[in-house]
Enzyme design. Structure first.
Site, PDB file in Angstrom:
ATOM      1  N   ALA A 170      41.602  44.926  32.388  1.00  0.00           N
ATOM      2  CA  ALA A 170      42.815  44.130  32.569  1.00  0.00           C
ATOM      3  C   ALA A 170      42.558  43.155  33.707  1.00  0.00           C
ATOM      4  CB  ALA A 170      43.977  45.051  32.912  1.00  0.00           C
ATOM      5  N   GLY A 173      40.644  48.476  30.908  1.00  0.00           N
ATOM      6  CA  GLY A 173      41.365  48.091  29.695  1.00  0.00           C
ATOM      7  C   GLY A 173      40.436  47.645  28.577  1.00  0.00           C
ATOM      8  N   GLU A 208      39.465  50.772  26.935  1.00  0.00           N
ATOM      9  CA  GLU A 208      40.660  51.265  26.224  1.00  0.00           C
ATOM     10  C   GLU A 208      40.910  50.460  24.951  1.00  0.00           C
ATOM     11  OE1 GLU A 208      43.034  50.872  29.808  1.00  0.00           O
ATOM     12  OE2 GLU A 208      43.391  53.033  29.808  1.00  0.00           O
ATOM     13  N   GLU A 221      39.176  52.326  37.159  1.00  0.00           N
ATOM     14  CA  GLU A 221      40.455  52.007  37.815  1.00  0.00           C
ATOM     15  C   GLU A 221      40.623  52.719  39.146  1.00  0.00           C
ATOM     16  OE1 GLU A 221      40.082  52.675  34.588  1.00  0.00           O
ATOM     17  OE2 GLU A 221      41.363  51.373  33.371  1.00  0.00           O
TER      18      GLU A 221
HETATM   19  N1  CO8 Z   1      39.919  40.938  36.165  1.00  0.00           N
HETATM   20  C1  CO8 Z   1      39.860  39.672  36.632  1.00  0.00           C
HETATM   21  N2  CO8 Z   1      38.686  39.020  36.850  1.00  0.00           N
HETATM   22  C2  CO8 Z   1      37.544  39.680  36.594  1.00  0.00           C
HETATM   23  C3  CO8 Z   1      37.539  41.000  36.106  1.00  0.00           C
HETATM   24  C4  CO8 Z   1      38.795  41.623  35.894  1.00  0.00           C
HETATM   25  N3  CO8 Z   1      38.900  42.883  35.386  1.00  0.00           N
HETATM   26  N4  CO8 Z   1      36.271  41.404  35.954  1.00  0.00           N
HETATM   27  C5  CO8 Z   1      35.486  40.350  36.318  1.00  0.00           C
HETATM   28  N5  CO8 Z   1      36.254  39.320  36.707  1.00  0.00           N
HETATM   29  C6  CO8 Z   1      35.821  38.009  37.180  1.00  0.00           C
HETATM   30  C7  CO8 Z   1      35.270  38.069  38.602  1.00  0.00           C
HETATM   31  O1  CO8 Z   1      36.318  38.039  39.541  1.00  0.00           O
HETATM   32  C8  CO8 Z   1      34.390  36.844  38.630  1.00  0.00           C
HETATM   33  O2  CO8 Z   1      35.195  35.718  38.808  1.00  0.00           O
HETATM   34  P1  CO8 Z   1      34.720  34.540  39.825  1.00  0.00           P
HETATM   35  O3  CO8 Z   1      33.426  34.020  39.233  1.00  0.00           O
HETATM   36  O4  CO8 Z   1      35.840  33.551  39.771  1.00  0.00           O
HETATM   37  O5  CO8 Z   1      34.500  35.170  41.150  1.00  0.00           O
HETATM   38  C9  CO8 Z   1      33.838  36.769  37.207  1.00  0.00           C
HETATM   39  O6  CO8 Z   1      34.722  37.557  36.406  1.00  0.00           O
HETATM   40  C10 CO8 Z   1      32.453  37.349  37.082  1.00  0.00           C
HETATM   41  O7  CO8 Z   1      32.481  38.663  37.621  1.00  0.00           O
HETATM   42  P2  CO8 Z   1      31.422  39.185  38.719  1.00  0.00           P
HETATM   43  O8  CO8 Z   1      30.980  38.060  39.564  1.00  0.00           O
HETATM   44  O9  CO8 Z   1      32.042  40.361  39.402  1.00  0.00           O
HETATM   45  O10 CO8 Z   1      30.231  39.613  37.754  1.00  0.00           O
HETATM   46  P3  CO8 Z   1      29.120  40.734  38.053  1.00  0.00           P
HETATM   47  O11 CO8 Z   1      28.113  40.580  36.974  1.00  0.00           O
HETATM   48  O12 CO8 Z   1      28.667  40.673  39.465  1.00  0.00           O
HETATM   49  O13 CO8 Z   1      29.908  42.151  37.867  1.00  0.00           O
HETATM   50  C11 CO8 Z   1      31.406  43.691  36.755  1.00  0.00           C
HETATM   51  C12 CO8 Z   1      30.407  42.509  36.612  1.00  0.00           C
HETATM   52  C13 CO8 Z   1      30.641  44.935  37.227  1.00  0.00           C
HETATM   53  C14 CO8 Z   1      32.015  43.936  35.399  1.00  0.00           C
HETATM   54  C15 CO8 Z   1      32.471  43.311  37.804  1.00  0.00           C
HETATM   55  O14 CO8 Z   1      33.008  42.030  37.470  1.00  0.00           O
HETATM   56  C16 CO8 Z   1      33.616  44.275  37.872  1.00  0.00           C
HETATM   57  O15 CO8 Z   1      33.473  45.332  38.454  1.00  0.00           O
HETATM   58  N6  CO8 Z   1      34.777  43.928  37.283  1.00  0.00           N
HETATM   59  C17 CO8 Z   1      35.976  44.708  37.353  1.00  0.00           C
HETATM   60  C18 CO8 Z   1      35.883  45.913  36.453  1.00  0.00           C
HETATM   61  C19 CO8 Z   1      37.138  46.740  36.573  1.00  0.00           C
HETATM   62  O16 CO8 Z   1      37.461  47.269  37.621  1.00  0.00           O
HETATM   63  N7  CO8 Z   1      37.891  46.881  35.468  1.00  0.00           N
HETATM   64  C20 CO8 Z   1      39.104  47.623  35.428  1.00  0.00           C
HETATM   65  C21 CO8 Z   1      40.256  46.727  35.689  1.00  0.00           C
HETATM   66  S1  CO8 Z   1      41.804  47.600  35.840  1.00  0.00           S
HETATM   67  C22 CO8 Z   1      42.218  47.936  34.243  1.00  0.00           C
HETATM   68  O17 CO8 Z   1      41.587  47.566  33.300  1.00  0.00           O
HETATM   69  C23 CO8 Z   1      43.457  48.714  34.120  1.00  0.00           C
HETATM   70  C24 CO8 Z   1      43.816  48.878  32.667  1.00  0.00           C
HETATM   71  C25 CO8 Z   1      45.211  49.352  32.633  1.00  0.00           C
HETATM   72  C26 CO8 Z   1      45.777  49.238  31.262  1.00  0.00           C
HETATM   73  C27 CO8 Z   1      46.024  47.873  30.845  1.00  0.00           C
HETATM   74  C28 CO8 Z   1      46.993  47.231  31.737  1.00  0.00           C
HETATM   75  C29 CO8 Z   1      47.066  45.803  31.455  1.00  0.00           C
END
Ligand code: CO8
Length: 258
Positions: free
Chosen positions: A65, A109, A112, A132
């Site tokens: 998400a 998400g 999921e 999360e």
């Molecule tokens: N949300 C928003 N932006 C994101 C997300 C995200 N989940 N994941 C990545 N991005 C963005 C980054 O902020 C970055 O943006 P920018 O270039 O502007 O800084 C861009 O995507 C590229 O990401 P990274 O630079 O971090 O790329 P890496 O290759 O270094 O890392 C990862 C990749 C490991 C996937 C890393 O991006 C990461 O850890 N992302 C977050 C993963 C995460 O925590 N997901 C869970 C989110 S919470 C959730 O899903 C709750 C679900 C609840 C049910 C649904 C409710 C709606």
């Protein structure tokens, strides 16, 4: 409706939806979930489509998400806004099979969403996880419920509590994904599986989807009863007559979806 966060195309009888927010690794926001729900419903209502494929990019199916969207949410924003429920659950209403073709990250998400599909075909690069807990929250769209059913309580606890990612091989061993394929073969293999399904009798395909899903919602004896009633009902279809006749005549069946 024109779409900005997804790409939609048809390949013969298969509808293909590609999540397309590359700069945010396909992070799932309201616009994307609204568009996805709309596209899924369009394919579900289209008589020419027999199966749907949902995919992302090479780097990410979806990284979860949209954290930027959620970061400042209050309880009331989530509760009164009916967050998740209002547009994340459309996929559950789809009666045709939906196959997830997962390459790269399927996190939070994103994992999921993949689990809401009927089965998952993974590239060797796929990584699944529910991270999360690292954000100070918990899975909110079925992760705590579908993951234990798919891969056992022990592995689900491990993933949700440590936030570690599971690679494609482990995901296949655990039963989360049905097959793992080379990255360059992901779409080819998934589209071939979808095309095979799309050539079957559509009402029978829909009955199988419905009946297998019943296994998650009921007791064994009630599920078996449900299956028996569905099985009997296939004898009212033209396609059952055609399928069995074609077998006896040693020719491919010509299903009419009736
Ligand atoms: N949300 C928003 N932006 C994101 C997300 C995200 N989940 N994941 C990545 N991005 C963005 C980054 O902020 C970055 O943006 P920018 O270039 O502007 O800084 C861009 O995507 C590229 O990401 P990274 O630079 O971090 O790329 P890496 O290759 O270094 O890392 C990862 C990749 C490991 C996937 C890393 O991006 C990461 O850890 N992302 C977050 C993963 C995460 O925590 N997901 C869970 C989110 S919470 C959730 O899903 C709750 C679900 C609840 C049910 C649904 C409710 C709606």
């Amino acid at each position: 409706m024109s779409y900005e966060t997804i790409l939609v195309e048809t390949k013969d009888k298969v509808g293909v939806i590609t999540l397309n927010r590359p700069k945010a690794l396909n992070a799932l926001n309201d616009q994307l979930m609204d568009e996805l729900g709309h596209a899924l419903q369009q394919f579900d209502q289209d008589d020419a489509i027999g199966c749907i494929v949902l995919t992302g990019s090479e780097k990410a199916f979806a990284a979860g998400a949209d954290i930027a969207l959620m970061a400042n949410y209050t309880y009331m924003d989530a509760f009164k806004g009916n967050y998740v429920t209002k547009n994340w659950e459309h996929i559950r209403q789809i009666r045709k099979p939906v196959i997830a073709a997962v390459s790269g990250y399927a996190l939070g998400g994103g994992c999921e969403l993949a689990m809401m599909c009927d089965f998952i075909i993974a590239s060797e690069t796929a990584k699944f996880g529910q991270p999360e807990i690292k954000l100070g929250t918990i899975p909110g769209c079925g992760g705590t419920q579908r993951l234990p059913r798919a891969i056992s309580k022990s592995k689900a606890m491990d993933l949700c509590l440590t936030a570690r990612m599971m690679d494609a091989q482990e995901a296949e061993r655990s039963g989360l994904v049905s097959r793992v394929v080379a990255p360059e073969k992901l779409m080819e293999e998934t589209l071939a599986a979808a095309a095979t399904i799309a050539c079957m009798s559509l009402p029978v395909v829909m009955m199988i989807k419905d009946t297998v899903n019943r296994a998650y919602e009921t007791t064994l004896s009630e599920g078996v009863q449900y299956e028996r009633r569905m099985f009997y009902s296939t004898f009212a279809s033209d396609d059952q007559k055609e399928g069995m006749k074609a077998f006896l005549e040693k020719r491919p069946p010509q299903f009419k979806n009736s």
